[in-house]
Design an enzyme around this catalytic site. Structure first.
Site, mmCIF file in Angstrom:
data_model
loop_
_atom_site.group_PDB
_atom_site.id
_atom_site.type_symbol
_atom_site.label_atom_id
_atom_site.label_comp_id
_atom_site.label_asym_id
_atom_site.label_seq_id
_atom_site.Cartn_x
_atom_site.Cartn_y
_atom_site.Cartn_z
ATOM 1 N N CYS A 2 68.373 17.809 -16.708
ATOM 2 C CA CYS A 2 68.493 19.314 -16.867
ATOM 3 C C CYS A 2 66.949 19.821 -16.694
ATOM 4 C CB CYS A 2 69.000 19.709 -18.515
ATOM 5 S SG CYS A 2 70.365 19.220 -18.618
ATOM 6 N N GLY A 76 67.230 15.000 -20.317
ATOM 7 C CA GLY A 76 67.167 13.726 -20.052
ATOM 8 C C GLY A 76 68.724 12.925 -20.710
#
Length: 641
Positions: A2, A76
């Protein structure tokens, strides 16, 4: 995978305008095209762009704890989150999602700053705890995921996944850092924690930053470091067996996804080992992708095909034309600050190909650093033996003189480049390794920079980056020392930066099994004799893979992901190089010696010297400057009351 962004008032509770947060978030929409989310409260504004991988229906961010007092934005994967959920549930926490993100808020509540010690994965996150009036951010141990931040004059902290996020804030100091320029022309990237701008920093890998509102802002502090103990005296058979099991566990964790998954397959040892391991863990054929080059000197697709055939993967190959240089300006915009690894071009293309078929791809990155795979390691070890034969007080003047008078021979194989060898022998180990990896070495940078800029540097040399890390290495083993230096510098600043930006440009998540921190720690415990044996690098790794991979893949010379720069600059890019290096953009900075820039261009294009690396590095700096000019400083925003 993201994009995160946010603003935190370290001193008070000023409000931040929604349009500023939207601008910061939208500039990184490529990192998370699926959803966006925001959270605002006095003195805090968080934003998130989501690429949905796990818990597709309920994993939206920003995400909160049970009573909404802790909020997190996260980029992550926490690979061991399923193991942590029962432990946290037993401590009284209630989970409302099946996402790894929710593990972070509850781990923070129970373990505070030590929560990061429990996470296994790649991550960069920031959270706000209203009850403790505490802001906390962290970055993973190996620096796979980026974290940029800036502390502005009024005490506002701004953070984001890319530097372009911070650049949306009108108060960011964009003054170029001369020390960062020196680091860039030496290394090809700006080393952590510096950025190209004086006003912004990168959070170091394995570091956290904790700020309590109203208190002085402390320095980031480390929570992890790799220690090369070299004290695990396994025999070869036991070491190969354990390595295979550890790799299998690391790959298995990284195959958890609710979206299509695959792997890069270059035909090298590392990516081939990852694919072979994936095939053994999957009931379905593995999706693999490769880039082929129309220039045979750079093409290793036949070796990738060998592995694909052996494991019957769903293999896709696309051929990149040898004149695929149209990405120069794209890369400048992508990386935000100067970045000079030309393999970013094929990396961009292989990510582009992979995203057509999968959302998550496993890679072989980290294998060379952790297992001793680079050819420069073997050269360094040979030089170390020679350095060990003479005291430094004798070596320095003797080989320094020979290195200054011996003619340069870039055209020759390295073993015959006596000038380079003499220069290396005149240095200590850290100096010599820095010299060997520098793109423009000390003498070239002295000639490249203008007299005014050299004065501005005040004697600073990018060697200090290596000196600083060497002081923390806690090893005098020659191979372990340079592995440590590469893990702290090249792996983070070059490899991980390249892959993160290239993959996120296509909304592709890349996972690196060979950077699993328990695996890294275990490899650091093995003696160096298991990593380099004679002229064979990655010895124990190759031995462990012999039953699984063709000998031609394991023991052929390393090729790398290169592009034909030298030919480009004498052919199709000849005029562009001349215009860029001798044009107004570089001249206006006052940083450069124009006579030396002209020498680089003329000597290379005449065929007298191969200055392709120096030219590419300067060309990308010029592209960075033009990109900064086109992304002008945003207009100031009036904060809402």
């Amino acid at each position: 995978m993201c994009g995160i962004a946010g603003i935190f008032d370290t001193r008070g509770q000023q409000d931040y305008p929604r349009e500023l947060m939207q601008r910061m978030n939208d500039i990184q929409s490529h990192r998370g095209p699926d959803e966006s989310g925001y959270h605002f409260e006095p003195g805090v504004a968080f934003a998130h762009r989501r690429l949905s991988i796990i818990d597709l229906s309920t994993g939206q961010q920003p995400l909160f704890n049970e009573d909404g007092s802790v909020v997190v934005v996260f980029n992550g994967e926490i690979y061991n989150y399923q193991e942590l959920i029962p432990e946290l549930t037993a401590l009284g926490h209630r989970f409302h999602t099946r996402s790894d993100t929710e593990v972070i808020v509850h781990a923070w509540e129970s373990w505070g700053e030590a929560c990061v010690q429990r996470f296994r994965g790649m991550f960069a996150f920031a959270l706000w705890d209203r009850n403790r009036q505490t802001f906390f951010m962290a970055r993973d141990r190996m620096g796979v995921k980026p974290m940029y931040y800036a502390i502005l004059r009024d005490g506002t902290l701004v953070f984001g996944s890319e530097l372009k996020v911070l650049m949306q804030h009108p108060d960011l100091d964009r003054t170029m850092d001369p020390l960062a320029v020196e680091e860039y022309f030496a290394l090809g990237y700006v080393a952590e924690p510096r950025t190209i701008f004086k006003g912004a920093r990168k959070l170091d890998p394995g570091f956290t930053l904790t700020i309590r509102r109203g208190e002085p802002i402390p320095q980031p502090k480390p929570y992890w470091d790799v220690r090369f103990t070299l004290d695990h005296n396994l025999n070869l058979a036991d070491a190969t067996a354990e390595l295979k099991e550890r790799l299998k566990e690391s790959v298995r964790l990284r195959m958890i996804a609710e979206v299509p998954l695959g792997a890069f397959l270059s035909g090298g040892v590392d990516s081939s080992a990852v694919v072979a391991t994936m095939a053994g863990l999957s009931d379905e054929p593995v999706n693999t992708c490769s880039i082929a080059f129309d220039d045979p000197a750079f093409n290793e697709s036949e070796f990738a095909q060998m592995v694909a055939d052996r494991y019957k993967t769903n293999h896709r190959v696309e051929t990149v034309q040898s004149d695929d240089f149209d990405l120069i300006d794209t890369l400048a915009a992508l990386y935000d600050e100067p970045y000079a690894d030309s393999s970013a071009i094929p990396t961009y293309r292989v990510c582009q190909l992979a995203r057509k078929h999968v959302t998550v791809a496993l890679s072989g990155d980290g294998g060379d650093e952790n297992m001793g795979g680079y050819r420069r390691y073997r050269f360094h070890m040979m030089e170390e033996k020679m350095r060990g034969g003479l005291p430094y007080g004798l070596r320095r003047p003797l080989f320094g003189f020979l290195g200054s008078v011996y003619p340069k021979a870039d055209w020759a194989p390295r073993v015959f480049r006596a000038k380079t060898t003499f220069q290396a022998l005149a240095r200590d180990s850290v100096q010599a390794y820095f010299h060997s990896v520098s793109i423009l070495r000390d003498d070239m940078r002295r000639q490249l920079f203008s007299q005014r800029f050299r004065q501005e540097l005040g004697g600073y040399n990018a060697l200090e980056v290596f000196r600083r890390h060497a002081a923390n290495a806690q090893t005098d083993d020659p191979l372990a020392l340079i592995q440590y230096l590469d893990i702290k510098t090249y792996l983070v600043g070059d490899i991980n930066t390249k892959v993160d930006r290239a993959s996120m440009a296509h909304s592709l998540e890349v996972r690196e099994p060979l950077m699993d921190h328990p695996l890294v720690e275990w490899l650091a415990s093995l003696p160096s004799s298991l990593k380099i044996k004679g002229q064979e690098g990655k010895y124990v790794f190759k031995k462990s893979m012999e039953p699984m991979l063709p000998r031609d893949v394991l023991y052929r010379p390393k090729m790398g992901f290169a592009v034909p720069l030298s030919r480009w600059f004498r052919g199709p890019l000849k005029e562009r190089v001349r215009e860029a290096l001798l044009g107004e953009t570089l001249r206006a900075t006052g940083l450069f010696n124009e006579a030396y820039l002209r020498h680089l261009v003329d000597a290379h294009q005449s065929g007298a010297r191969d200055y392709s690396s120096a030219i590419w590095t300067t060309l990308m700096f010029e592209a960075f400057l033009r990109n900064c000019q086109t992304t002008a400083q945003p207009a100031p925003l009036v904060r809402s009351a």
